[in-house]
Enzyme design. Structure first.
Site, PDB file in Angstrom:
ATOM      1  CE1 TYR A   1      -2.106   7.214  -0.815  1.00 11.04           C
ATOM      2  CE2 TYR A   1      -1.442   5.418   0.627  1.00 11.04           C
ATOM      3  CZ  TYR A   1      -2.433   6.186   0.041  1.00 11.04           C
ATOM      4  OH  TYR A   1      -3.753   5.926   0.308  1.00 11.04           O
TER       5      TYR A   1
ATOM      6  CG  HIS B   1      -2.076   1.087   0.764  1.00  6.31           C
ATOM      7  ND1 HIS B   1      -3.111   0.885  -0.126  1.00  6.31           N
ATOM      8  CD2 HIS B   1      -2.159   2.386   1.107  1.00  6.31           C
ATOM      9  CE1 HIS B   1      -3.789   1.996  -0.300  1.00  6.31           C
ATOM     10  NE2 HIS B   1      -3.236   2.928   0.434  1.00  6.31           N
TER      11      HIS B   1
ATOM     12  CG  HIS C   1      -9.500   1.600  -6.389  1.00  6.06           C
ATOM     13  ND1 HIS C   1      -9.650   2.906  -5.953  1.00  6.06           N
ATOM     14  CD2 HIS C   1      -8.376   1.137  -5.762  1.00  6.06           C
ATOM     15  CE1 HIS C   1      -8.676   3.215  -5.101  1.00  6.06           C
ATOM     16  NE2 HIS C   1      -7.885   2.158  -4.982  1.00  6.06           N
ATOM     17  CG  PHE C   2      -5.780  -1.219  -9.868  1.00  2.00           C
ATOM     18  CD1 PHE C   2      -5.246  -1.272 -11.137  1.00  2.00           C
ATOM     19  CD2 PHE C   2      -6.219  -2.397  -9.284  1.00  2.00           C
ATOM     20  CE1 PHE C   2      -5.186  -2.465 -11.826  1.00  2.00           C
ATOM     21  CE2 PHE C   2      -6.158  -3.591  -9.962  1.00  2.00           C
ATOM     22  CZ  PHE C   2      -5.647  -3.628 -11.246  1.00  2.00           C
ATOM     23  CG  HIS C   3      -7.140   0.254 -14.802  1.00  8.86           C
ATOM     24  ND1 HIS C   3      -7.372  -0.987 -14.251  1.00  8.86           N
ATOM     25  CD2 HIS C   3      -6.187   0.061 -15.754  1.00  8.86           C
ATOM     26  CE1 HIS C   3      -6.592  -1.883 -14.842  1.00  8.86           C
ATOM     27  NE2 HIS C   3      -5.867  -1.282 -15.749  1.00  8.86           N
TER      28      HIS C   3
ATOM     29  NE  ARG D   1      -7.060  -7.619  -8.959  1.00 10.46           N
ATOM     30  CZ  ARG D   1      -6.303  -7.067  -8.045  1.00 10.46           C
ATOM     31  NH1 ARG D   1      -6.729  -6.942  -6.810  1.00 10.46           N
ATOM     32  NH2 ARG D   1      -5.092  -6.629  -8.336  1.00 10.46           N
ATOM     33  NE  ARG D   2      -5.276 -11.006 -10.306  1.00 12.95           N
ATOM     34  CZ  ARG D   2      -5.359 -10.969  -8.980  1.00 12.95           C
ATOM     35  NH1 ARG D   2      -5.973 -11.928  -8.326  1.00 12.95           N
ATOM     36  NH2 ARG D   2      -4.842  -9.985  -8.297  1.00 12.95           N
TER      37      ARG D   2
HETATM   38 FE1  HAS Z   1      -6.215   1.995  -3.531  1.00 13.43          FE
HETATM   39  C1  HAS Z   1      -6.547  -1.430  -3.774  1.00 13.43           C
HETATM   40  C2  HAS Z   1      -8.008   1.979  -0.621  1.00 13.43           C
HETATM   41  C3  HAS Z   1      -5.732   5.401  -3.190  1.00 13.43           C
HETATM   42  C4  HAS Z   1      -3.890   1.921  -6.050  1.00 13.43           C
HETATM   43  N1  HAS Z   1      -5.411   0.530  -4.708  1.00 13.43           N
HETATM   44  C5  HAS Z   1      -5.697  -0.810  -4.666  1.00 13.43           C
HETATM   45  C6  HAS Z   1      -4.942  -1.477  -5.684  1.00 13.43           C
HETATM   46  C7  HAS Z   1      -4.164  -0.535  -6.297  1.00 13.43           C
HETATM   47  C8  HAS Z   1      -4.471   0.728  -5.686  1.00 13.43           C
HETATM   48  C9  HAS Z   1      -3.152  -0.782  -7.400  1.00 13.43           C
HETATM   49  O1  HAS Z   1      -8.891  -0.052   1.464  1.00 13.43           O
HETATM   50  C10 HAS Z   1      -5.012  -2.967  -6.003  1.00 13.43           C
HETATM   51  C11 HAS Z   1      -3.975  -3.733  -5.262  1.00 13.43           C
HETATM   52  C12 HAS Z   1      -4.035  -5.194  -5.640  1.00 13.43           C
HETATM   53  O2  HAS Z   1      -3.360  -5.579  -6.600  1.00 13.43           O
HETATM   54  O3  HAS Z   1      -4.812  -5.925  -5.018  1.00 13.43           O
HETATM   55  N2  HAS Z   1      -6.807   3.425  -2.193  1.00 13.43           N
HETATM   56  C13 HAS Z   1      -7.554   3.212  -1.095  1.00 13.43           C
HETATM   57  C14 HAS Z   1      -7.815   4.480  -0.421  1.00 13.43           C
HETATM   58  C15 HAS Z   1      -7.163   5.445  -1.153  1.00 13.43           C
HETATM   59  C16 HAS Z   1      -6.527   4.774  -2.255  1.00 13.43           C
HETATM   60  C17 HAS Z   1      -8.605   4.713   0.820  1.00 13.43           C
HETATM   61  N3  HAS Z   1      -5.050   3.402  -4.449  1.00 13.43           N
HETATM   62  C18 HAS Z   1      -4.995   4.731  -4.152  1.00 13.43           C
HETATM   63  C19 HAS Z   1      -4.032   5.378  -4.983  1.00 13.43           C
HETATM   64  C20 HAS Z   1      -3.496   4.392  -5.786  1.00 13.43           C
HETATM   65  C21 HAS Z   1      -4.155   3.156  -5.440  1.00 13.43           C
HETATM   66  C22 HAS Z   1      -3.685   6.847  -4.922  1.00 13.43           C
HETATM   67  C23 HAS Z   1      -2.435   4.477  -6.825  1.00 13.43           C
HETATM   68  C24 HAS Z   1      -1.745   5.526  -7.113  1.00 13.43           C
HETATM   69  N4  HAS Z   1      -7.114   0.556  -2.428  1.00 13.43           N
HETATM   70  C25 HAS Z   1      -7.755   0.761  -1.238  1.00 13.43           C
HETATM   71  C26 HAS Z   1      -8.146  -0.538  -0.681  1.00 13.43           C
HETATM   72  C27 HAS Z   1      -7.728  -1.518  -1.571  1.00 13.43           C
HETATM   73  C28 HAS Z   1      -7.081  -0.796  -2.669  1.00 13.43           C
HETATM   74  C29 HAS Z   1      -8.843  -0.806   0.592  1.00 13.43           C
HETATM   75  C30 HAS Z   1      -7.859  -3.040  -1.425  1.00 13.43           C
HETATM   76  C31 HAS Z   1      -9.138  -3.500  -1.948  1.00 13.43           C
HETATM   77  C32 HAS Z   1      -9.230  -5.014  -1.994  1.00 13.43           C
HETATM   78  O4  HAS Z   1     -10.143  -5.540  -1.367  1.00 13.43           O
HETATM   79  O5  HAS Z   1      -8.422  -5.686  -2.654  1.00 13.43           O
HETATM   80  C33 HAS Z   1      -7.097   6.929  -0.789  1.00 13.43           C
HETATM   81  O6  HAS Z   1      -5.773   7.310  -0.606  1.00 13.43           O
HETATM   82  C34 HAS Z   1      -7.790   7.766  -1.809  1.00 13.43           C
HETATM   83  C35 HAS Z   1      -7.942   9.208  -1.354  1.00 13.43           C
HETATM   84  C36 HAS Z   1      -8.280  10.087  -2.529  1.00 13.43           C
HETATM   85  C37 HAS Z   1      -9.251  10.988  -2.540  1.00 13.43           C
HETATM   86  C38 HAS Z   1      -9.512  11.769  -3.805  1.00 13.43           C
HETATM   87  C39 HAS Z   1      -8.978  13.194  -3.749  1.00 13.43           C
HETATM   88  C40 HAS Z   1      -9.227  13.871  -5.046  1.00 13.43           C
HETATM   89  C41 HAS Z   1      -8.342  14.683  -5.688  1.00 13.43           C
HETATM   90  C42 HAS Z   1      -8.741  15.260  -7.013  1.00 13.43           C
HETATM   91  C43 HAS Z   1      -9.286  16.664  -6.836  1.00 13.43           C
HETATM   92  C44 HAS Z   1      -9.809  17.204  -8.117  1.00 13.43           C
HETATM   93  C45 HAS Z   1      -9.715  18.484  -8.467  1.00 13.43           C
HETATM   94  C46 HAS Z   1     -10.325  18.879  -9.742  1.00 13.43           C
HETATM   95  C47 HAS Z   1      -9.001  19.482  -7.649  1.00 13.43           C
HETATM   96  C48 HAS Z   1     -10.087  11.238  -1.370  1.00 13.43           C
HETATM   97  C49 HAS Z   1      -7.032  15.065  -5.109  1.00 13.43           C
HETATM   98  C50 HAS Z   1     -10.616  20.358  -9.747  1.00 13.43           C
HETATM   99  C51 HAS Z   1     -11.425  20.846 -10.832  1.00 13.43           C
HETATM  100  C52 HAS Z   1     -11.055  21.099 -12.094  1.00 13.43           C
HETATM  101  C53 HAS Z   1     -11.782  22.103 -12.813  1.00 13.43           C
HETATM  102  C54 HAS Z   1     -10.028  20.351 -12.819  1.00 13.43           C
END
Ligand code: HAS
Length: 567
Positions: free
Chosen positions: A228, A224, A378-380, A441-442
């Protein structure tokens, strides 16, 4: 500190950085190709799990390892090398740089051979009982050591900078990169333990079985925080470069520093959220990791507001009015500032990708979506969205600066991130809805659910699989355009002197932290991070050791039952 002048790198550094940028992009062609084939296979458009002589798990391994491990690690190092030199105004130590690049290239090629020969069909997570040829693990370990060498090579430059600038805060971009690599270094230690003491002896045949719960726990200790490590270079671009390139200022440098510190403290003690469904761990500790997972989302929520406020300021400076008028005034399609398009598309994708992470983190909801297509969706939209787009946009920019060749096909270049966004907005929701409908998933077990004459036929899965394939086609078109931009850029003449780094750097709209602030010191936060790791992992690691579940190797394309030995 506001820097606008360029910084000249040495010839050796220039050549090595070109390798760091170029090699993973060449491999990426293979990585994207195999991703595309997965979507076609899932939609039944390819009838066999064997494509071009490679089996299903081999293709999926190439897709995951190249895209998620090789590309991101090489880019992290190349970008870090650029940031450290540019903002600290110091050249890299030549032998350290050469050693680090050499190790990373050597490690990647060593691991590539067994993957291409079908001797390492273990996916990017490579957890047992899937077993690879030892060269795969050894190569991966060498790649990681190469990235450590790069990181340790930056530290003397940081110390020298502090001596000369005792009255200034470390430049924000450098702080972001250092935090990213501190997380990387800490989380790769358990991975090294798993690889050196468990996987390599097991794959060499020195031991006949392996403790699966322990191996998986060590992997997710790494897995995990790894996300980051992928994300923080992207945040450096969002905080430092995007506000300036969009025509504004960074709303709050204070918030930006707080965000990096929060990631340092909270990125690691969350790995059990990947193991909610696994037996052997007490629910209490799964709950602790769940709470900490919600906590590690906070810095991203802060980022959403800070970056939005910075963009709003930019839009207003450009004449935007009203509550939302600023959005229309942002330079969405300015071909001379491609990093804006690559960032804005990534931010919009991450809104949805990040929020789906909150679903995953919720213990109960996770029971529904774990190991389904929802996770791929999610991860894409996280690593395959904001992270990937910044890597694409910034790699081209670095190449242009290192060679002096301006980017050609600028209009096409701007189309890439928006087309990619469109593709993902079809692909990921399709995978997610499919996941909610129970789609795995796969799978390499044959797609009987797509066959109307089969008792397993599922019309709703057919729809989501086809939509995912359409999204996949759009993603491939975006990537092909991107490759075209590269070819045109490489073929074009150099018009500026080669090897000059220059990045847009935003001033703060509100004051930065004072130089004496605790947010300027990484040491105490590193101590807190280690303490949290100790508290949150002590019991789960003991539980993993206690739940003795040994197993012989397992071949996914030739499955045999797992033998469980409970103590
Ligand atoms: Fe995740 C599984 C929970 C973030 C990548 N995650 C994965 C896997 C990957 C991955 C690759 O709790 C699969 C792993 C595997 O092979 O099994 N993930 C989270 C949570 C967050 C999160 C709570 N993940 C990421 C990020 C990744 C990533 C970042 C890659 C870079 N994830 C999980 C969990 C699993 C998981 C479980 C396991 C699930 C399972 O059962 O297998 C948080 O950090 C996310 C917080 C993000 C936000 C969004 C903030 C929004 C922003 C955009 C703002 C937009 C603006 C637009 C300003 C709250 C910053 C403004 C307007 C305009 C006009 C442009």
């Amino acid at each position: 500190m506001q820097l606008t002048s360029s910084f000249a790198v040495t010839r050796l550094t220039r050549s090595l950085m070109l390798v760091e940028v170029g090699l993973p992009l060449v491999l990426l062609v293979l990585g994207i190709y195999h991703g595309f084939l997965q979507t076609l296979y899932r939609a039944g458009l390819l009838q066999s799990a064997s494509f071009a002589g490679l089996n299903y798990y081999q293709g999926l391994t190439l897709h995951g390892v190249i895209n998620a491990v090789v590309l991101t690690t090489f880019f992290g190092v190349a970008f870090g090398n650029a940031i450290v030199q540019y903002y600290l105004r110091q050249p890299l130590i030549p032998w350290v740089h050469a050693l680090s690049t050499g190790l990373m290239v050597g490690g990647t090629l060593t691991a590539a051979v067994p993957m291409l020969l079908g001797k390492a069909d273990v996916l990017y997570t490579f957890y047992p009982p899937l077993k690879a040829h030892p060269a795969f693990y050894i190569g991966a370990a060498i790649l990681v050591v190469g990235s450590w060498v790069a990181f340790f090579g930056w530290l003397p430059l940081v110390r020298r900078w502090h001596r000369v600038h005792s009255d200034a805060s470390l430049p924000l971009a450098v702080m972001g990169i250092l935090v990213s690599f501190l997380i990387w270094f800490l989380c790769t230690i358990p991975l090294a333990i798993e690889v050196l003491f468990m996987l390599i002896p097991w794959s060499l045949g020195w031991v006949s079985s392996i403790n699966i719960p322990l191996a998986r726990t060590l992997f997710w200790f790494f897995g995990h925080p790894l996300v980051y490590f992928w994300l923080l270079p992207t945040y450096v671009v969002y905080y430092v470069m995007l506000p300036k390139a969009a025509g504004g200022k960074l709303y709050s440098p204070y918030a930006a520093r707080l965000v990096f510190i929060l990631f340092l403290v909270l990125s690691i003690p969350v790995g059990l959220h990947h193991q909610y469904t696994e037996p052997g761990f007490e629910r209490f500790w799964k709950g602790v990791h769940a709470l900490l997972t919600f906590a590690v989302a906070i810095p991203s929520f802060i980022t959403a507001f800070t970056v939005a406020a910075s963009l709003e300021y930019a839009g207003i400076q450009r004449g935007g009015q009203g509550l939302f008028g600023w959005m229309a005034r942002l330079p969405w399609f300015d071909a001379n500032r491609p990093i804006v398009a690559y960032s804005l598309a990534g931010l919009l994708i991450f809104l949805f990708g990040g929020l789906s992470g909150i679903v995953n983190a919720s213990y109960n909801l996770n029971q529904t979506i774990h190991n389904t297509g929802f996770i791929s969706g999610h991860f894409h939209m996280t690593v395959g969205g904001p992270v990937f787009l910044v890597i694409l946009g910034m790699s081209l920019e670095l190449f242009s600066q290192l060679t002096g060749k301006p980017i050609r096909g600028r209009g096409w270049n701007i189309a890439v991130p928006y087309l990619w966004m469109l593709g993902l907005f079809i692909f990921s929701p399709a995978m997610m809805v499919g996941g909610l409908l129970g789609q795995p998933r796969r799978t390499n077990m044959g797609l009987s659910y797509l066959d109307p004459s089969s008792p397993h036929f599922r019309l709703d899965w057919v729809v989501t699989s086809y939509l995912a394939a359409i999204g996949g086609v759009i993603l491939v078109i975006a990537f092909l355009i991107y490759l075209g931009v590269w070819v045109a850029t490489i073929a074009g003449p150099a018009e500026q002197p080669a090897g000059y780094l220059a990045f847009p750097t935003a001033e703060g709209l509100h004051p930065d932290v004072s130089t004496t602030s605790i947010l300027n010191r990484l040491g105490p936060w590193l101590g807190l991070a280690l303490l949290l790791v100790l508290v949150s992992y002590w019991a789960p690691l003991r539980q993993a050791l206690r739940t003795l579940q040994y197993a012989p190797p397992y071949e996914p394309d030739n499955p045999a039952p797992i033998v469980r030995l409970e103590k």
